[in-house]
Design a protein around this motif. Structure first.
Motif, short mmCIF file in Angstrom:
data_model
loop_
_atom_site.label_atom_id
_atom_site.label_comp_id
_atom_site.label_asym_id
_atom_site.label_seq_id
_atom_site.Cartn_x
_atom_site.Cartn_y
_atom_site.Cartn_z
N GLN A 49 90.84 98.96 -51.21
CA GLN A 49 89.69 98.30 -50.62
C GLN A 49 88.39 98.87 -51.17
O GLN A 49 87.41 98.15 -51.36
N GLU A 53 85.44 96.74 -52.94
CA GLU A 53 84.04 96.77 -52.52
C GLU A 53 83.12 97.05 -53.72
O GLU A 53 82.04 96.46 -53.85
N LYS A 56 82.94 93.86 -55.84
CA LYS A 56 82.08 92.87 -55.21
C LYS A 56 80.62 93.21 -55.40
O LYS A 56 79.79 92.33 -55.72
N LYS A 84 97.98 93.45 -54.57
CA LYS A 84 96.84 94.30 -54.25
C LYS A 84 97.25 95.76 -54.46
O LYS A 84 97.27 96.57 -53.56
N SER A 154 87.21 83.64 -55.91
CA SER A 154 86.80 84.49 -54.80
C SER A 154 87.48 85.84 -54.93
O SER A 154 88.71 85.92 -54.98
N ASP A 156 87.85 88.80 -52.79
CA ASP A 156 87.66 89.33 -51.44
C ASP A 156 86.39 88.75 -50.81
O ASP A 156 85.57 89.47 -50.27
N SER A 157 86.22 87.44 -50.94
CA SER A 157 85.16 86.63 -50.34
C SER A 157 83.88 86.54 -51.17
O SER A 157 82.96 85.82 -50.79
N VAL A 158 83.79 87.24 -52.30
CA VAL A 158 82.61 87.12 -53.18
C VAL A 158 83.04 86.40 -54.45
O VAL A 158 83.94 86.86 -55.17
N ARG A 159 82.42 85.27 -54.75
CA ARG A 159 82.80 84.49 -55.92
C ARG A 159 82.12 85.06 -57.16
O ARG A 159 80.93 85.39 -57.15
#
Length: 225
Positions: A49, A53, A56, A84, A154, A156-159
């Motif tokens: 994770q 981060e 991202k 992952k 995407s 982890d939610s950021v394109r």
């Protein structure tokens, strides 16, 4: 506490609000915990994770400034649907001529950027995680055509743009040599993305180099391709 036979049962009795039992002065008071009144601390992120981060954050910075780039490496494989189980850093591919501008963008955002002895990448640190800004993949300069083939996915939610599966597998397999031949790291990626990859193109662009040829033999024996 009452005990019946071999079974012990904790009996809770109703207390009276506002009253506390008197301390036993015949025994020394237990030492005070200096951290007892401190607020609970958030648990640290696990390594996977933490790398996400960092990916991202850097991807958002590069995208905001309009740089031509693509996410590469194990995080790119994850974005395409792989496991992952990320490796030790985050990789981004850029053109060689954009290196100075990308470095300036990251430095203005407060990231540490430095030039390692290798002349084909820059290194940065984001949220304590290593980030490689690569402008040469498998000993070949990163070109605009490869970056324009990148798919916006995407992460982890950021394109952000991510190397196309065929380019990603070529970059990993073509880099195999007598000094770098970690089949174990690339095999799970090949398994996960095998239906999205133009394997004939990867094989053709790797030529007759012995280590990529050995990896293709392994993929065939395992029925991956």
């Amino acid at each position: 506490m009452t005990q019946n036979g071999d079974d012990a049962t904790l009996v809770r009795r109703p207390g009276v609000p506002g009253l506390r039992s008197a301390p036993d002065l015949s025994e020394p008071a237990p030492p005070q915990d200096p951290q007892a009144d401190e607020p609970p601390q958030e648990l640290p992120l696990d390594r996977n994770q933490a790398l996400l981060e960092a990916a991202k954050q850097v991807g958002a910075l590069l995208k905001r400034q309009g740089h031509l780039f693509a996410l590469a490496g194990s995080v790119a494989a994850y974005a395409h649907g792989g496991e992952k189980n990320l490796q030790h850093d985050v990789d981004f591919a850029i053109r060689p001529e954009d290196a100075d501008a990308v470095a300036a963008t990251l430095q203005e955002a407060g990231l540490t950027v430095y030039t390692p002895p290798e002349d084909w990448l820059l290194k940065a640190t984001c949220f304590g995680q290593p980030v490689d800004i690569i402008f040469e993949l498998a000993h070949q300069p990163v070109g605009a055509d490869m970056l324009e083939r990148a798919e916006e996915l995407s992460v982890d939610s950021v394109r952000m743009p991510v190397l196309a599966p065929t380019d990603l597998l070529w970059s990993l397999v073509a880099a195999f040599s007598e000094h770098h031949c970690d089949f174990g790291a690339v095999l799970p990626i090949a398994r996960a993305l095998r239906e999205k990859v133009d394997w004939e193109r990867v094989r053709r662009e790797c030529g007759d180099a012995p280590m990529p040829a050995a990896f293709f033999f392994l993929l065939e024996r395992l029925n991956v391709i």
